[in-house]
Design a protein around this motif. Structure first.
Motif, mmCIF file in Angstrom:
data_model
loop_
_atom_site.group_PDB
_atom_site.id
_atom_site.type_symbol
_atom_site.label_atom_id
_atom_site.label_comp_id
_atom_site.label_asym_id
_atom_site.label_seq_id
_atom_site.Cartn_x
_atom_site.Cartn_y
_atom_site.Cartn_z
ATOM 1 N N VAL A 165 1.247 -1.132 -0.031
ATOM 2 C CA VAL A 165 0.010 -0.152 -0.156
ATOM 3 C C VAL A 165 0.352 0.916 0.101
ATOM 4 O O VAL A 165 2.155 1.151 0.795
ATOM 5 C CB VAL A 165 -1.003 0.016 1.469
ATOM 6 C CG1 VAL A 165 -1.761 1.066 1.518
ATOM 7 C CG2 VAL A 165 -1.625 -1.117 1.683
ATOM 8 N N LYS A 166 0.165 2.060 -1.115
ATOM 9 C CA LYS A 166 0.495 3.083 -1.000
ATOM 10 C C LYS A 166 0.055 4.696 -1.224
ATOM 11 O O LYS A 166 -0.786 4.382 -2.186
ATOM 12 C CB LYS A 166 2.225 3.762 -1.825
ATOM 13 C CG LYS A 166 2.919 4.826 -2.123
ATOM 14 C CD LYS A 166 4.132 4.956 -2.749
ATOM 15 C CE LYS A 166 4.709 6.492 -3.111
ATOM 16 N NZ LYS A 166 4.944 6.803 -4.196
ATOM 17 N N GLY A 167 0.508 5.296 -0.102
ATOM 18 C CA GLY A 167 -0.846 6.913 -0.086
ATOM 19 C C GLY A 167 -2.531 5.791 -0.365
ATOM 20 O O GLY A 167 -2.348 5.136 1.151
ATOM 21 N N ASP A 168 -2.596 5.968 -1.120
ATOM 22 C CA ASP A 168 -4.590 5.255 -1.031
ATOM 23 C C ASP A 168 -4.564 4.587 -1.962
ATOM 24 O O ASP A 168 -6.055 4.050 -2.400
ATOM 25 C CB ASP A 168 -6.187 6.516 -0.803
ATOM 26 C CG ASP A 168 -5.250 7.067 -2.269
ATOM 27 O OD1 ASP A 168 -4.599 6.552 -2.992
ATOM 28 O OD2 ASP A 168 -6.296 8.346 -2.946
ATOM 29 N N ARG A 169 -3.763 3.704 -2.700
ATOM 30 C CA ARG A 169 -3.846 2.708 -3.147
ATOM 31 C C ARG A 169 -3.023 1.459 -2.877
ATOM 32 O O ARG A 169 -1.528 1.878 -2.269
ATOM 33 C CB ARG A 169 -3.146 3.392 -4.515
ATOM 34 C CG ARG A 169 -3.511 4.347 -5.124
ATOM 35 C CD ARG A 169 -3.421 4.743 -6.752
ATOM 36 N NE ARG A 169 -3.613 4.023 -7.486
ATOM 37 C CZ ARG A 169 -4.368 4.157 -8.095
ATOM 38 N NH1 ARG A 169 -5.610 5.765 -7.610
ATOM 39 N NH2 ARG A 169 -5.031 3.462 -9.461
ATOM 40 N N VAL A 170 -3.884 0.644 -3.148
ATOM 41 C CA VAL A 170 -3.168 -1.138 -3.445
ATOM 42 C C VAL A 170 -2.048 -1.326 -5.354
ATOM 43 O O VAL A 170 -2.801 -1.147 -5.785
ATOM 44 C CB VAL A 170 -3.922 -2.198 -3.171
ATOM 45 C CG1 VAL A 170 -2.820 -3.210 -2.658
ATOM 46 C CG2 VAL A 170 -4.477 -1.532 -1.820
ATOM 47 N N TYR A 171 -0.512 -1.466 -4.900
ATOM 48 C CA TYR A 171 -0.328 -2.189 -5.940
ATOM 49 C C TYR A 171 0.084 -3.203 -6.035
ATOM 50 O O TYR A 171 0.749 -4.010 -4.964
ATOM 51 C CB TYR A 171 1.069 -1.250 -5.636
ATOM 52 C CG TYR A 171 0.812 0.373 -6.081
ATOM 53 C CD1 TYR A 171 1.597 1.081 -7.063
ATOM 54 C CD2 TYR A 171 0.318 1.264 -4.924
ATOM 55 C CE1 TYR A 171 1.232 2.090 -7.369
ATOM 56 C CE2 TYR A 171 0.890 2.749 -5.066
ATOM 57 C CZ TYR A 171 0.469 3.373 -6.398
ATOM 58 O OH TYR A 171 0.337 4.488 -6.453
#
Ligand code: FES
Length: 182
Positions: free
Chosen positions: A170-176
């Motif tokens: 997770v980075k910021g408000d996204r899942v990578y």
């Protein structure tokens, strides 16, 4: 959009399943079908790990899904890398009120049909429409009968092994998606 992706995936499945089937018999041929520079190593499941991003800091948005979207339900994404396209489902697993972002390669480990997510808003497992295999996501942090926490393991049907996992961050408000097993 999702439907379009599913149609595209179906076409890829036919090619990918044939390629993997041949590859199991003739390893050098796999090397000519898949760019070996994109592959990391064979995993414990005998599958191959594809590195999508070395780090979440340099991961393109096409490999990610906003967490808010996952709160509405699992999301299908086609992860493209070079000549490969890996069908994936991103989702959230609810364990005691805590949300865990997850992603899995949706190719059934039996004969390669696309599996469908189950559980509604939160992901609890997958089912395969072809021969009835069921996969359940382990929600016990200590593991489930020899299966790891968050592993999508076989609970019924002929599939020989768990769904291939995709490592996420997770980075910021996204899942990578960082690494995917194929
Ligand atoms: S391909 Fe999924 S159960 Fe056979």
């Amino acid at each position: 959009m999702v439907d379009e992706n599913r149609r595209e995936t179906l076409k890829i499945f036919i090619g990918a399943t044939a390629a993997l089937g041949i590859g199991a018999l003739t390893t050098p041929l796999v090397g000519s079908l898949i760019n070996v520079n994109e592959l990391k190593a064979k995993t414990a499941y005998g599958s191959i790990e594809v590195v999508l991003c070395e780090s979440v800091d340099n991961c393109p948005e096409e490999y990610s899904v906003p967490i808010d979207e996952l709160r509405k339900g699992p999301k299908f994404v086609l992860l493209k890398k070079g000549t490969m396209a890996i069908p994936a489902v991103f989702g959230l697993v609810n364990v005691g009120g805590k949300e865990y972002p997850v992603a899995y390669n949706t190719v059934c480990t039996h004969f390669g049909c696309p599996v469908n997510p189950s559980g509604g808003k939160y992901l609890i497992g997958f089912s395969c429409p072809c021969h009835g295999s069921q996969f359940i996501i382990c929600t016990n942090p200590n593991g489930c009968d020899g299966h790891a926490f968050l592993e999508a393991y076989v609970s019924a049907g002929p599939a020989p092994r768990s769904l291939r996992p995709i490592k996420v961050a997770v980075k910021g408000d996204r899942v990578y998606a960082l690494r995917a097993e194929i």
